[in-house]
Write a protein that holds these residues in place. Structure first.
Motif, PDB file in Angstrom:
ATOM      1  N   ARG A  73      80.810  66.033  33.218  1.00 26.99           N
ATOM      2  CA  ARG A  73      81.004  64.624  32.920  1.00 26.99           C
ATOM      3  C   ARG A  73      80.102  63.776  33.826  1.00 26.99           C
ATOM      4  NH1 ARG A  73      85.854  62.018  31.063  1.00 26.99           N
ATOM      5  NH2 ARG A  73      86.936  63.989  31.367  1.00 26.99           N
ATOM      6  N   ASN A  75      79.428  59.986  35.428  1.00 29.16           N
ATOM      7  CA  ASN A  75      80.169  58.771  35.754  1.00 29.16           C
ATOM      8  C   ASN A  75      79.210  57.579  35.793  1.00 29.16           C
ATOM      9  OD1 ASN A  75      81.622  56.677  36.897  1.00 29.16           O
ATOM     10  ND2 ASN A  75      82.638  57.968  38.406  1.00 29.16           N
ATOM     11  N   ASP A  78      82.197  54.066  36.921  1.00 33.93           N
ATOM     12  CA  ASP A  78      83.636  54.295  36.729  1.00 33.93           C
ATOM     13  C   ASP A  78      84.152  53.680  35.433  1.00 33.93           C
ATOM     14  OD1 ASP A  78      84.095  55.824  39.000  1.00 33.93           O
ATOM     15  OD2 ASP A  78      84.387  54.065  40.267  1.00 33.93           O
ATOM     16  N   PHE A  81      81.934  57.503  30.588  1.00 33.08           N
ATOM     17  CA  PHE A  81      81.821  58.880  31.039  1.00 33.08           C
ATOM     18  C   PHE A  81      81.283  59.763  29.903  1.00 33.08           C
ATOM     19  CE2 PHE A  81      85.161  56.806  33.404  1.00 33.08           C
ATOM     20  CZ  PHE A  81      84.927  57.190  34.712  1.00 33.08           C
ATOM     21  N   ASN A 116      86.993  54.152  30.401  1.00 32.36           N
ATOM     22  CA  ASN A 116      88.117  53.854  31.280  1.00 32.36           C
ATOM     23  C   ASN A 116      88.662  52.467  30.947  1.00 32.36           C
ATOM     24  OD1 ASN A 116      89.959  53.621  33.348  1.00 32.36           O
ATOM     25  ND2 ASN A 116      88.436  53.514  34.982  1.00 32.36           N
ATOM     26  N   ARG A 126      92.635  56.796  36.279  1.00 28.34           N
ATOM     27  CA  ARG A 126      91.897  56.364  35.098  1.00 28.34           C
ATOM     28  C   ARG A 126      92.763  56.604  33.861  1.00 28.34           C
ATOM     29  NH1 ARG A 126      86.900  60.090  36.859  1.00 28.34           N
ATOM     30  NH2 ARG A 126      86.075  58.831  38.586  1.00 28.34           N
ATOM     31  N   ASP A 229      84.418  66.255  41.843  1.00 23.57           N
ATOM     32  CA  ASP A 229      83.245  65.377  41.843  1.00 23.57           C
ATOM     33  C   ASP A 229      82.106  66.050  42.587  1.00 23.57           C
ATOM     34  OD1 ASP A 229      84.529  63.329  40.470  1.00 23.57           O
ATOM     35  OD2 ASP A 229      85.303  62.409  42.315  1.00 23.57           O
TER      36      ASP A 229
END
Length: 230
Positions: A73, A75, A78, A81, A116, A126, A229
């Motif tokens: 994924r 980002n 934020d 995605f 999100n 999220r 992450d």
């Protein structure tokens, strides 16, 4: 000796002008020595996340079919995605009524994006929704112990190996994701899958489509993801 009024007025005006100019001059010197930060934070890329789905593994362990899946994924601030999901779907089913056995194992791919919906985009939680385009090109084996001919005797065999098929479908996802410790995330999603088109091969309708589930026009599924992450 008395200073003429004109000269006195001139000196007073000059003194006042210098007094007013000194703070501005000092500020200008400070700007030259240590210029203010006028850059704008326009960063939009916030890294990658790699995750695995545990729901498919558990499903494969307790039922006739399931999948092993990982996702990469991206980002974007934020908020958005983009995501690539890759998996290996597997099925081994024996029908106790028809005595037909079905086996298949093949990769599948999904490409899409999530959004999100939280107001605070940079929270550790999220709530997202998204869509994916998915497809799989796969083979399956089908077999039957055979049917005895009541008139002529003998056994009529039924089955074939390596039947080539493919399927394409859309997925709509809704789920939540939360950071639990450092870069580690946990999340789950609900998936609504709708098949677009498919080639079932030479033996008729397939029993299972890798990544989709049991064959049909629509299917409901879900994921439970553990991610990190990067």
């Amino acid at each position: 000796m008395t200073i003429p009024k004109a000269i006195s007025y001139y000196i007073s005006s000059l003194a006042i002008s210098l007094a007013l100019a000194l703070p501005a001059g000092a500020q200008s010197m400070d700007d030259i020595i240590d210029p203010p930060d006028t850059t704008v934070n326009n960063r939009w890329f916030d890294g990658f996340a790699l995750s695995v789905d545990l729901a498919g593994v558990i499903q494969r362990a307790v039922s006739d079919y399931g999948q092993y899946e990982a996702a990469l994924r991206i980002n974007i601030d934020d908020t958005w995605f983009p995501i690539l999901e890759v998996g290996l779907g597997s099925a081994s089913h024996d029908d106790v009524v028809t005595l037909i056995s079905y086996k298949s194992s093949a990769p599948y791919f999904r490409l899409g994006a999530d959004h999100n919906f939280l107001k605070d985009k940079h929270d550790i939680y999220r709530v997202y929704g998204g869509a994916r385009y998915a497809f799989s090109y796969f083979n399956y084996d089908i077999s039957h112990p055979g049917v005895k001919d009541p008139n002529w005797g003998g056994v009529a065999q039924y089955g074939e190996k390596g039947v080539k098929c493919n399927a394409h479908w859309l997925e709509f996802a809704a789920g939540v994701d939360a950071k639990i410790w450092g870069p580690i995330h946990l999340g789950w999603s609900v998936r609504y899958r709708r098949r677009l088109f498919a080639d079932n091969g030479s033996m008729g309708n397939v029993w299972y489509i890798p990544g989709f589930g049991k064959a049909g026009r629509t299917c409901i599924g879900g994921t439970f993801n553990v991610g990190i992450d990067l």
